[in-house]
Motif scaffolding. Structure first.
Motif, PDB file in Angstrom:
ATOM      1  N   ILE A  34      50.513  56.104  69.191  1.00 47.85           N
ATOM      2  CA  ILE A  34      49.410  55.409  69.450  1.00 47.85           C
ATOM      3  C   ILE A  34      48.501  55.843  68.430  1.00 47.85           C
ATOM      4  CG2 ILE A  34      47.857  54.393  70.853  1.00 47.85           C
ATOM      5  CD1 ILE A  34      49.975  54.301  73.079  1.00 47.85           C
ATOM      6  N   SER A  36      45.176  54.234  67.936  1.00 51.56           N
ATOM      7  CA  SER A  36      43.942  53.682  68.274  1.00 51.56           C
ATOM      8  C   SER A  36      43.939  52.703  69.704  1.00 51.56           C
ATOM      9  CB  SER A  36      43.196  52.799  67.315  1.00 51.56           C
ATOM     10  OG  SER A  36      43.475  51.909  66.945  1.00 51.56           O
ATOM     11  N   GLU A  38      41.484  49.808  71.493  1.00 51.15           N
ATOM     12  CA  GLU A  38      40.265  49.110  71.779  1.00 51.15           C
ATOM     13  C   GLU A  38      40.246  48.401  72.882  1.00 51.15           C
ATOM     14  OE1 GLU A  38      39.520  46.991  67.688  1.00 51.15           O
ATOM     15  OE2 GLU A  38      41.423  47.403  67.691  1.00 51.15           O
ATOM     16  N   VAL A  55      43.744  46.548  73.333  1.00 50.61           N
ATOM     17  CA  VAL A  55      44.577  46.494  72.127  1.00 50.61           C
ATOM     18  C   VAL A  55      45.095  47.837  71.595  1.00 50.61           C
ATOM     19  CG1 VAL A  55      44.889  45.660  69.712  1.00 50.61           C
ATOM     20  CG2 VAL A  55      43.535  44.326  71.279  1.00 50.61           C
ATOM     21  N   THR A  57      46.921  50.060  68.807  1.00 47.08           N
ATOM     22  CA  THR A  57      47.363  50.061  67.410  1.00 47.08           C
ATOM     23  C   THR A  57      48.484  51.337  67.369  1.00 47.08           C
ATOM     24  OG1 THR A  57      45.326  48.992  66.685  1.00 47.08           O
ATOM     25  CG2 THR A  57      46.917  49.922  64.859  1.00 47.08           C
ATOM     26  N   ASP A  59      51.320  53.504  64.993  1.00 49.20           N
ATOM     27  CA  ASP A  59      51.416  54.269  63.633  1.00 49.20           C
ATOM     28  C   ASP A  59      51.944  53.371  62.496  1.00 49.20           C
ATOM     29  OD1 ASP A  59      54.081  54.418  64.712  1.00 49.20           O
ATOM     30  OD2 ASP A  59      54.225  56.511  64.376  1.00 49.20           O
ATOM     31  N   GLY A  61      51.254  50.391  61.897  1.00 51.52           N
ATOM     32  CA  GLY A  61      50.377  48.956  61.737  1.00 51.52           C
ATOM     33  C   GLY A  61      50.283  48.065  62.956  1.00 51.52           C
ATOM     34  N   LYS A  62      51.483  48.169  63.899  1.00 49.23           N
ATOM     35  CA  LYS A  62      51.671  46.878  64.781  1.00 49.23           C
ATOM     36  C   LYS A  62      50.653  46.905  65.812  1.00 49.23           C
ATOM     37  CE  LYS A  62      55.617  45.455  66.117  1.00 49.23           C
ATOM     38  NZ  LYS A  62      56.885  45.523  66.929  1.00 49.23           N
ATOM     39  N   ARG A  63      49.986  45.855  66.243  1.00 47.02           N
ATOM     40  CA  ARG A  63      49.027  45.858  67.378  1.00 47.02           C
ATOM     41  C   ARG A  63      49.478  45.167  68.435  1.00 47.02           C
ATOM     42  NH1 ARG A  63      43.819  43.078  65.502  1.00 47.02           N
ATOM     43  NH2 ARG A  63      42.938  44.605  67.083  1.00 47.02           N
TER      44      ARG A  63
END
Length: 83
Positions: A34, A36, A38, A55, A57, A59, A61-63
């Motif tokens: 992980i 980030s 939000e 949310v 995010t 490594d 890029g998948k959210r």
């Protein structure tokens, strides 16, 4: 081996939604870091305007969107997320 054993729920209290949600989250995040988190992101909701989501995010890029849900009889609520 998981730190937490799988939860077995009484069919009178769950129709399989919770184990399916855990499996979907596991599939999305296992093997990734992980990068980030939000909180309070507004996402579209079917016919109800918007809802607040957490949310994650990863490594790659998948959210991954964690959205509280409810109806007249049941709800799922994310109370806290620890990074």
């Amino acid at each position: 081996m998981s730190t937490y054993p799988p939860e077995t729920l009484d069919p009178d209290y769950d129709d399989g939604t919770m184990p399916e949600n855990v499996a979907a989250l596991t599939e999305a995040v296992i093997g990734h870091r992980i990068v980030s988190v939000e909180d309070g992101v507004q996402v579209a909701d079917k016919g109800y305007g918007t809802r607040s989501a957490t949310v994650i995010t990863l490594d790659n890029g998948k959210r991954v969107f964690l959205v509280n849900t409810d109806d007249c009889c049941a709800f799922t609520e994310l109370e806290a997320f620890l990074l």
